[in-house]
Write a protein that holds these residues in place. Structure first.
Motif, PDB file in Angstrom:
ATOM      1  N   ALA A   1      23.524   6.036  56.343  1.00  0.00           N
ATOM      2  CA  ALA A   1      22.074   6.946  55.948  1.00  0.00           C
ATOM      3  C   ALA A   1      21.125   6.699  57.224  1.00  0.00           C
ATOM      4  N   LEU A   2      21.075   5.635  57.988  1.00  0.00           N
ATOM      5  CA  LEU A   2      20.279   5.416  59.103  1.00  0.00           C
ATOM      6  C   LEU A   2      20.719   6.192  60.384  1.00  0.00           C
ATOM      7  N   THR A   3      22.122   6.443  60.432  1.00  0.00           N
ATOM      8  CA  THR A   3      22.513   7.097  61.607  1.00  0.00           C
ATOM      9  C   THR A   3      22.590   8.650  61.476  1.00  0.00           C
ATOM     10  N   THR A   4      22.714   9.220  60.000  1.00  0.00           N
ATOM     11  CA  THR A   4      22.726  10.646  59.906  1.00  0.00           C
ATOM     12  C   THR A   4      21.607  11.327  59.378  1.00  0.00           C
ATOM     13  N   LEU A   5      20.679  10.498  58.814  1.00  0.00           N
ATOM     14  CA  LEU A   5      19.476  10.942  58.337  1.00  0.00           C
ATOM     15  C   LEU A   5      18.239  10.611  58.936  1.00  0.00           C
ATOM     16  N   PRO A   6      17.933  11.540  60.111  1.00  0.00           N
ATOM     17  CA  PRO A   6      16.809  11.364  60.871  1.00  0.00           C
ATOM     18  C   PRO A   6      15.804  10.764  60.128  1.00  0.00           C
ATOM     19  N   GLY A   7      15.162   9.843  60.765  1.00  0.00           N
ATOM     20  CA  GLY A   7      13.767   9.299  60.273  1.00  0.00           C
ATOM     21  C   GLY A   7      14.044   8.321  59.095  1.00  0.00           C
ATOM     22  N   TRP A   8      15.151   8.069  58.624  1.00  0.00           N
ATOM     23  CA  TRP A   8      15.258   7.060  57.696  1.00  0.00           C
ATOM     24  C   TRP A   8      15.123   5.833  58.163  1.00  0.00           C
ATOM     25  N   THR A   9      14.573   4.837  57.314  1.00  0.00           N
ATOM     26  CA  THR A   9      14.604   3.380  57.621  1.00  0.00           C
ATOM     27  C   THR A   9      14.801   2.847  55.921  1.00  0.00           C
ATOM     28  N   LEU A  10      14.850   1.437  56.093  1.00  0.00           N
ATOM     29  CA  LEU A  10      14.971   0.580  54.984  1.00  0.00           C
ATOM     30  C   LEU A  10      13.582   0.032  54.361  1.00  0.00           C
ATOM     31  N   ASP A  11      12.499   0.082  55.126  1.00  0.00           N
ATOM     32  CA  ASP A  11      11.283  -0.385  54.527  1.00  0.00           C
ATOM     33  C   ASP A  11      10.285   0.834  54.596  1.00  0.00           C
ATOM     34  N   HIS A  12       9.744   0.968  53.541  1.00  0.00           N
ATOM     35  CA  HIS A  12       8.910   2.213  53.219  1.00  0.00           C
ATOM     36  C   HIS A  12       7.518   1.515  52.738  1.00  0.00           C
ATOM     37  N   THR A  13       6.294   2.254  53.206  1.00  0.00           N
ATOM     38  CA  THR A  13       4.913   2.104  52.366  1.00  0.00           C
ATOM     39  C   THR A  13       4.591   3.345  51.762  1.00  0.00           C
ATOM     40  N   ILE A  14       4.525   3.308  50.486  1.00  0.00           N
ATOM     41  CA  ILE A  14       4.254   4.615  49.568  1.00  0.00           C
ATOM     42  C   ILE A  14       2.846   4.480  49.094  1.00  0.00           C
ATOM     43  N   TYR A  15       2.128   5.260  49.552  1.00  0.00           N
ATOM     44  CA  TYR A  15       0.768   5.391  48.976  1.00  0.00           C
ATOM     45  C   TYR A  15       0.834   6.114  47.606  1.00  0.00           C
ATOM     46  N   THR A  16       0.076   5.464  46.711  1.00  0.00           N
ATOM     47  CA  THR A  16      -0.125   6.338  45.403  1.00  0.00           C
ATOM     48  C   THR A  16      -1.395   6.641  45.040  1.00  0.00           C
ATOM     49  N   GLY A  17      -2.299   6.474  45.968  1.00  0.00           N
ATOM     50  CA  GLY A  17      -3.580   6.573  45.940  1.00  0.00           C
ATOM     51  C   GLY A  17      -4.400   6.272  47.190  1.00  0.00           C
ATOM     52  N   ALA A  18      -5.760   6.773  47.360  1.00  0.00           N
ATOM     53  CA  ALA A  18      -6.417   6.362  48.416  1.00  0.00           C
ATOM     54  C   ALA A  18      -6.412   5.031  48.970  1.00  0.00           C
ATOM     55  N   PHE A  19      -6.463   3.905  47.995  1.00  0.00           N
ATOM     56  CA  PHE A  19      -6.502   2.592  48.544  1.00  0.00           C
ATOM     57  C   PHE A  19      -5.299   1.892  47.761  1.00  0.00           C
ATOM     58  N   GLU A  20      -4.342   2.668  47.441  1.00  0.00           N
ATOM     59  CA  GLU A  20      -2.873   2.122  46.709  1.00  0.00           C
ATOM     60  C   GLU A  20      -1.820   2.381  47.271  1.00  0.00           C
ATOM     61  N   TYR A  21      -1.107   1.476  47.471  1.00  0.00           N
ATOM     62  CA  TYR A  21       0.220   1.795  48.137  1.00  0.00           C
ATOM     63  C   TYR A  21       1.439   0.831  47.565  1.00  0.00           C
ATOM     64  N   TRP A  22       2.591   1.021  47.878  1.00  0.00           N
ATOM     65  CA  TRP A  22       3.643   0.368  47.492  1.00  0.00           C
ATOM     66  C   TRP A  22       4.684  -0.134  48.827  1.00  0.00           C
ATOM     67  N   GLU A  23       4.915  -1.216  48.809  1.00  0.00           N
ATOM     68  CA  GLU A  23       5.780  -1.693  49.957  1.00  0.00           C
ATOM     69  C   GLU A  23       7.181  -1.507  49.341  1.00  0.00           C
TER      70      GLU A  23
END
Length: 352
Positions: free
Chosen positions: A297-319
């Motif tokens: 996935a890391l090699t064939t999907l450009p921009g893919w990483t294993l760690d993500h910061t997901i914002y669910t609001g202006a001041f709320e996000y998920w790691e």
């Protein structure tokens, strides 16, 4: 005047009387009349008439036939009849044998003709099978066409080329194999052009698998016997299972995460359907198939990483961390590229 004595006639010598010999009476049918010639003139008294002489010859006595001659005649006639019968019997036997030989030859010719037709039918079925197999050429699944099975089916026809019954069975096997491949190809085309579930997962699976993979939105945890977002089973590598409860209801779940998940699971599909190529490549990952799938996935999907910061609001996000926590290096990514380039089914004619 004394009486005058009449003159005494001169004495004549007595005329002998001819008495015919005594003969036995002759049947009237055997009397042969004879005519005496007239007496010459001046010869004295005419000889008295003589009755015609009747002669009789007794009929020849019948010859007594020889019994031996009769027996010989009968024997010879019987032998002649037997010889004639034997000749006719032998002639009929030869004629019957000749007819039998002709019938046998006709039957052999018909059997040979039937066998030739069966061989031609088998050859046509083998050609149709290989034409159908060629439709899968280049797909990244080495096992999508069971080349070993097709080789066995085609070579069976050569082994059974003198056995009509087995040749018929071999032809039926070829037709069945061809029909199965044709049905799979048609189903893949239909799958690639539709999205029955209307989900991102199915869209991703159809795109990656070009219609040859199924999307199963179920409880992947039960299939894989662990807590997972997705799963592919070696028993059925043609289906990707997604845990619908976790991947659909979690607030941090995004289409980007679903895309990375689909690539990871697709890597498992490639591993299971290309066992020979995978056996050497996975060694670069310590024989860890999950790490290798992450690296795919890391090699064939450009921009893919294993760690993500997901914002669910202006001041709320998920790691959110996905995968197995290891990011492959450049050498391992090159192993992935080489592995991918060597995957898949390559069509090649099968010789008998």
């Amino acid at each position: 005047m004394p009486p005058v004595e009449p003159p005494v006639p001169p004495v004549q010598p007595p005329v002998p009387v001819v008495v015919p010999p005594v003969q036995p009476p002759v049947p009237p049918s055997a009397v042969v009349p004879t005519v005496q010639p007239p007496a010459p003139p001046g010869a004295g008294y005419a000889a008295p008439a003589v009755a015609p002489v009747e002669t009789y010859s007794p009929p020849p006595a019948p010859k007594k036939r020889s019994r031996i001659g009769w027996i010989i005649t009968v024997v010879l006639l019987a032998l002649a009849l037997i010889a004639t019968g034997v000749f006719l019997y032998l002639a009929l036997q030869r004629l019957e044998q000749a007819n039998d030989r002709i019938d046998d030859q006709d039957r052999e010719i018909q059997e040979q003709q039937d066998l030739i037709e069966k061989k031609e039918t088998f050859g046509a079925a083998a050609e149709e099978l290989m034409d159908t197999a060629a439709l899968f050429d280049g797909l990244p699944y080495a096992t999508i066409v069971d080349t070993t099975n097709l080789t066995g089916l085609i070579r069976a026809g050569w082994a059974h080329r003198w056995n009509p019954e087995l040749l018929d069975a071999d032809t039926e096997n070829l037709v069945a194999a061809k029909d199965e491949l044709a049905a799979r190809h048609s189903a893949a085309q239909a799958e690639a052009s539709s999205n029955a579930s209307g989900t991102v997962y199915e869209s991703l699976t159809d795109s990656l698998g070009t219609g040859y993979l199924r999307t199963s939105l179920d409880t992947a945890d039960a299939t894989c016997e662990q807590d997972v977002w997705g799963c592919v089973s070696g028993a059925d590598p043609w289906a990707i299972h997604y845990d619908n409860a976790q991947t659909a209801s979690e607030p941090y779940m995004t289409d980007w995460l679903r895309t990375g998940l689909a690539y990871h699971e697709y890597a498992h599909v490639l591993q299971f359907t290309n066992p020979e190529q995978t056996a050497s490549a996975v060694a670069s990952f310590g024989d860890d198939y999950e790490t290798m799938a992450d690296c795919y996935a890391l090699t064939t999907l450009p921009g893919w990483t294993l760690d993500h910061t997901i914002y669910t609001g202006a001041f709320e996000y998920w790691e959110v961390s996905v995968g197995y926590g290891y990011t492959c290096d450049a050498n391992q990514q090159q192993v992935i590229r080489d592995w991918v380039s060597g995957l898949g089914y390559r069509y090649a004619p099968i010789s008998q």
